[in-house]
Design a protein around this motif. Structure first.
Motif, PDB file in Angstrom:
ATOM      1  N   PHE A  40       0.811  -1.224   0.000  1.00  9.66           N
ATOM      2  CA  PHE A  40       0.000   0.000   0.000  1.00  9.66           C
ATOM      3  C   PHE A  40       0.842   1.271   0.000  1.00  9.66           C
ATOM      4  CE2 PHE A  40      -2.462  -2.943   3.003  1.00  9.66           C
ATOM      5  CZ  PHE A  40      -2.997  -3.676   1.957  1.00  9.66           C
ATOM      6  N   HIS A  41       1.854   1.358   0.887  1.00  7.41           N
ATOM      7  CA  HIS A  41       2.732   2.535   0.965  1.00  7.41           C
ATOM      8  C   HIS A  41       1.962   3.828   1.232  1.00  7.41           C
ATOM      9  CE1 HIS A  41       6.175   0.174   0.145  1.00  7.41           C
ATOM     10  NE2 HIS A  41       6.015   0.063  -1.160  1.00  7.41           N
ATOM     11  N   LEU A  42       0.947   3.746   2.073  1.00 11.77           N
ATOM     12  CA  LEU A  42       0.272   4.957   2.517  1.00 11.77           C
ATOM     13  C   LEU A  42       1.069   5.593   3.650  1.00 11.77           C
ATOM     14  CD1 LEU A  42      -3.412   3.643   2.612  1.00 11.77           C
ATOM     15  CD2 LEU A  42      -2.249   4.838   0.738  1.00 11.77           C
ATOM     16  N   ILE A  43       0.920   6.892   3.815  1.00 10.28           N
ATOM     17  CA  ILE A  43       1.627   7.597   4.887  1.00 10.28           C
ATOM     18  C   ILE A  43       0.777   7.508   6.154  1.00 10.28           C
ATOM     19  CG2 ILE A  43       2.527   9.821   5.644  1.00 10.28           C
ATOM     20  CD1 ILE A  43       3.024  10.483   2.708  1.00 10.28           C
ATOM     21  N   PRO A  44       1.280   6.852   7.207  1.00 12.31           N
ATOM     22  CA  PRO A  44       0.454   6.532   8.378  1.00 12.31           C
ATOM     23  C   PRO A  44      -0.178   7.738   9.054  1.00 12.31           C
ATOM     24  CG  PRO A  44       2.502   5.286   8.442  1.00 12.31           C
ATOM     25  CD  PRO A  44       2.640   6.284   7.326  1.00 12.31           C
ATOM     26  N   ARG A  45       0.513   8.878   9.092  1.00 11.00           N
ATOM     27  CA  ARG A  45       0.002  10.030   9.842  1.00 11.00           C
ATOM     28  C   ARG A  45      -1.044  10.824   9.058  1.00 11.00           C
ATOM     29  NH1 ARG A  45       4.944  11.787   7.845  1.00 11.00           N
ATOM     30  NH2 ARG A  45       4.896  13.756   6.685  1.00 11.00           N
ATOM     31  N   LEU A  46      -1.212  10.513   7.770  1.00 12.61           N
ATOM     32  CA  LEU A  46      -2.178  11.237   6.947  1.00 12.61           C
ATOM     33  C   LEU A  46      -3.487  10.460   6.863  1.00 12.61           C
ATOM     34  CD1 LEU A  46       0.015  12.423   3.920  1.00 12.61           C
ATOM     35  CD2 LEU A  46      -0.453  13.599   6.086  1.00 12.61           C
ATOM     36  N   ALA A  74      -8.049  10.859   2.831  1.00 13.79           N
ATOM     37  CA  ALA A  74      -8.165  11.990   1.910  1.00 13.79           C
ATOM     38  C   ALA A  74      -6.825  12.669   1.684  1.00 13.79           C
ATOM     39  CB  ALA A  74      -9.182  12.996   2.447  1.00 13.79           C
ATOM     40  N   GLU A  75      -6.045  12.828   2.737  1.00 18.19           N
ATOM     41  CA  GLU A  75      -4.743  13.489   2.607  1.00 18.19           C
ATOM     42  C   GLU A  75      -3.768  12.641   1.804  1.00 18.19           C
ATOM     43  OE1 GLU A  75      -4.875  16.039   6.802  1.00 18.19           O
ATOM     44  OE2 GLU A  75      -4.028  14.003   6.752  1.00 18.19           O
ATOM     45  N   ASN A  76      -3.833  11.311   1.939  1.00 16.30           N
ATOM     46  CA  ASN A  76      -2.991  10.438   1.121  1.00 16.30           C
ATOM     47  C   ASN A  76      -3.337  10.573  -0.359  1.00 16.30           C
ATOM     48  OD1 ASN A  76      -0.967   8.304   2.330  1.00 16.30           O
ATOM     49  ND2 ASN A  76      -2.581   8.540   3.879  1.00 16.30           N
ATOM     50  N   VAL A  77      -4.630  10.597  -0.659  1.00 10.92           N
ATOM     51  CA  VAL A  77      -5.055  10.731  -2.050  1.00 10.92           C
ATOM     52  C   VAL A  77      -4.686  12.106  -2.602  1.00 10.92           C
ATOM     53  CG1 VAL A  77      -7.067  10.766  -3.580  1.00 10.92           C
ATOM     54  CG2 VAL A  77      -6.918   9.066  -1.759  1.00 10.92           C
ATOM     55  N   GLU A  78      -4.749  13.114  -1.758  1.00  7.54           N
ATOM     56  CA  GLU A  78      -4.488  14.496  -2.177  1.00  7.54           C
ATOM     57  C   GLU A  78      -3.014  14.759  -2.459  1.00  7.54           C
ATOM     58  OE1 GLU A  78      -5.747  18.938  -0.555  1.00  7.54           O
ATOM     59  OE2 GLU A  78      -5.419  17.295   0.864  1.00  7.54           O
ATOM     60  N   LEU A  79      -2.142  13.937  -1.892  1.00 13.09           N
ATOM     61  CA  LEU A  79      -0.706  14.228  -1.930  1.00 13.09           C
ATOM     62  C   LEU A  79      -0.172  14.480  -3.343  1.00 13.09           C
ATOM     63  CD1 LEU A  79       1.775  14.609  -0.179  1.00 13.09           C
ATOM     64  CD2 LEU A  79       2.168  12.131  -0.306  1.00 13.09           C
ATOM     65  N   PRO A  80      -0.478  13.664  -4.359  1.00 11.19           N
ATOM     66  CA  PRO A  80       0.047  13.967  -5.700  1.00 11.19           C
ATOM     67  C   PRO A  80      -0.414  15.318  -6.230  1.00 11.19           C
ATOM     68  CG  PRO A  80      -0.796  11.717  -5.609  1.00 11.19           C
ATOM     69  CD  PRO A  80      -1.243  12.401  -4.347  1.00 11.19           C
ATOM     70  N   LEU A  81      -1.622  15.736  -5.867  1.00 11.65           N
ATOM     71  CA  LEU A  81      -2.121  17.037  -6.298  1.00 11.65           C
ATOM     72  C   LEU A  81      -1.343  18.165  -5.635  1.00 11.65           C
ATOM     73  CD1 LEU A  81      -5.957  16.289  -6.046  1.00 11.65           C
ATOM     74  CD2 LEU A  81      -4.512  16.132  -8.079  1.00 11.65           C
ATOM     75  N   VAL A  82      -0.993  17.952  -4.367  1.00 17.90           N
ATOM     76  CA  VAL A  82      -0.187  18.950  -3.648  1.00 17.90           C
ATOM     77  C   VAL A  82       1.181  19.082  -4.303  1.00 17.90           C
ATOM     78  CG1 VAL A  82       0.927  19.506  -1.443  1.00 17.90           C
ATOM     79  CG2 VAL A  82      -1.386  18.524  -1.465  1.00 17.90           C
ATOM     80  N   ARG A  95      -7.297   7.307   9.254  1.00 19.89           N
ATOM     81  CA  ARG A  95      -5.893   7.039   8.929  1.00 19.89           C
ATOM     82  C   ARG A  95      -5.747   5.570   8.519  1.00 19.89           C
ATOM     83  NH1 ARG A  95      -5.786  11.237  12.435  1.00 19.89           N
ATOM     84  NH2 ARG A  95      -4.328  12.911  11.876  1.00 19.89           N
ATOM     85  N   PRO A  96      -4.644   5.219   7.840  1.00 20.38           N
ATOM     86  CA  PRO A  96      -4.486   3.853   7.331  1.00 20.38           C
ATOM     87  C   PRO A  96      -4.707   2.765   8.373  1.00 20.38           C
ATOM     88  CG  PRO A  96      -2.841   5.262   6.340  1.00 20.38           C
ATOM     89  CD  PRO A  96      -3.567   6.107   7.340  1.00 20.38           C
ATOM     90  N   GLN A 153      -7.427   0.130   2.395  1.00 18.98           N
ATOM     91  CA  GLN A 153      -6.130   0.779   2.183  1.00 18.98           C
ATOM     92  C   GLN A 153      -5.698   0.690   0.726  1.00 18.98           C
ATOM     93  OE1 GLN A 153      -2.952   0.263   5.217  1.00 18.98           O
ATOM     94  NE2 GLN A 153      -4.433  -1.033   6.277  1.00 18.98           N
ATOM     95  N   GLN A 154      -5.929  -0.475   0.104  1.00 14.09           N
ATOM     96  CA  GLN A 154      -5.519  -0.606  -1.292  1.00 14.09           C
ATOM     97  C   GLN A 154      -6.375   0.269  -2.201  1.00 14.09           C
ATOM     98  OE1 GLN A 154      -3.001  -0.914  -2.927  1.00 14.09           O
ATOM     99  NE2 GLN A 154      -2.611  -3.100  -3.207  1.00 14.09           N
ATOM    100  N   ARG A 155      -7.648   0.445  -1.862  1.00 14.68           N
ATOM    101  CA  ARG A 155      -8.490   1.343  -2.653  1.00 14.68           C
ATOM    102  C   ARG A 155      -8.024   2.795  -2.511  1.00 14.68           C
ATOM    103  NH1 ARG A 155     -14.323   0.377  -0.879  1.00 14.68           N
ATOM    104  NH2 ARG A 155     -13.619  -1.199   0.586  1.00 14.68           N
ATOM    105  N   VAL A 156      -7.585   3.170  -1.313  1.00 11.62           N
ATOM    106  CA  VAL A 156      -6.999   4.505  -1.139  1.00 11.62           C
ATOM    107  C   VAL A 156      -5.750   4.635  -2.015  1.00 11.62           C
ATOM    108  CG1 VAL A 156      -5.863   6.064   0.483  1.00 11.62           C
ATOM    109  CG2 VAL A 156      -7.912   4.823   1.185  1.00 11.62           C
ATOM    110  N   ALA A 157      -4.929   3.577  -2.030  1.00 10.72           N
ATOM    111  CA  ALA A 157      -3.713   3.606  -2.843  1.00 10.72           C
ATOM    112  C   ALA A 157      -4.045   3.728  -4.330  1.00 10.72           C
ATOM    113  CB  ALA A 157      -2.884   2.346  -2.586  1.00 10.72           C
TER     114      ALA A 157
END
Length: 246
Positions: A115-121, A124-132, A161-162, A170-174
């Motif tokens: 998954f490689h999601l950021i645990p503290r985000l 929504a914040e994980n998905v938003e990261l590439p846009l940021v 959070r993850p 989690q994989q759907r968020v990824a």
């Protein structure tokens, strides 16, 4: 769950058959060697491969056959020792890292087993990261993120959070994060490896729905059932493609 997924942009139309067009991706005699003690390991051994826009490809083979190395090469996470890699007619093999990173952002989405999601985000914040990272203003980011999460049945999990999500969630968020910029190439390395059967089926159907919208999909898998769903299956042994067909 609906299998139609359009994270923030209208879907690409399904492309017509290649019909003589230049391939979306061209690999020519790609070699990648690693030195392990006194032994030279041929992770990729003169690999030549054409991938057309809209292809749905599975890559299978035993452990150590070069599957993940091939995926890393396609994703510009690794660099060939020799050979040529062209994407949309552009030679990428000798690009400096800054330009390789730009191609990754604009052209390639990644999905991993872990998954490689950021645990503290939050989700929504994980998905938003590439846009940021691409500098899209906040007022434009939020509706795109909301649409992506809603499309994947995660609207009520946006603030979780993850650690508060199941493996399938989690994989759907990824997946939402990997596709939020609508990159034309999606690379998935064992995307169902940590999931139960039900969640695996959901994830594969989502990926296949993205493919029907025009995204080129390449999946590395050990699961023959998943590999068999692809329209084109590649088998690797000892760094070489030994089988490539429908």
């Amino acid at each position: 769950m609906s299998e139609k997924f359009s994270p923030g942009h209208p879907p690409h139309p399904t492309p017509p058959p290649p019909g003589g067009r230049e391939p979306f991706i061209q690999l020519r005699n790609i070699c990648r060697f690693f030195q392990v003690g006194d032994e030279t390991v041929h992770a990729l051994d003169h690999v030549t491969l054409d991938i057309h826009a809209g292809d749905y490809i599975s890559v299978m083979g035993p452990s150590g056959s070069g599957k993940s190395t091939l995926l890393n090469m396609l994703g510009l996470l690794d660099q060939a020792d020799s050979g040529s890699y062209r994407l949309e007619g552009r030679e990428l093999t000798t690009l400096p890292e800054e330009q390789r990173a730009q191609v990754r952002r604009e052209k390639i989405g990644f999905i991993f087993q872990s998954f490689h999601l950021i645990p503290r985000l939050t989700a929504a914040e994980n998905v938003e990261l590439p846009l940021v990272l691409t500098g899209i203003p906040a007022n434009e980011r939020r509706p795109k993120v909301q649409q992506a999460l809603t499309s994947l049945g995660l609207a009520e999990r946006a603030d979780h959070r993850p650690a508060q999500l199941s493996g399938g969630q989690q994989q759907r968020v990824a997946i939402a994060r990997a596709t939020i910029l609508q990159a034309p190439l999606l690379l998935a390395d064992e995307p169902t490896g940590n999931l139960d059967t039900h969640s695996s089926t959901d994830v594969i159907r989502i990926l296949e729905a993205l493919n029907t919208q025009g995204i080129t999909l390449v999946i590395v898998t050990h699961d023959a059932n998943i590999g068999g769903r692809a329209r084109r299956a590649i088998r690797m042994v000892d760094g070489k493609i030994v089988q490539d067909g429908t």
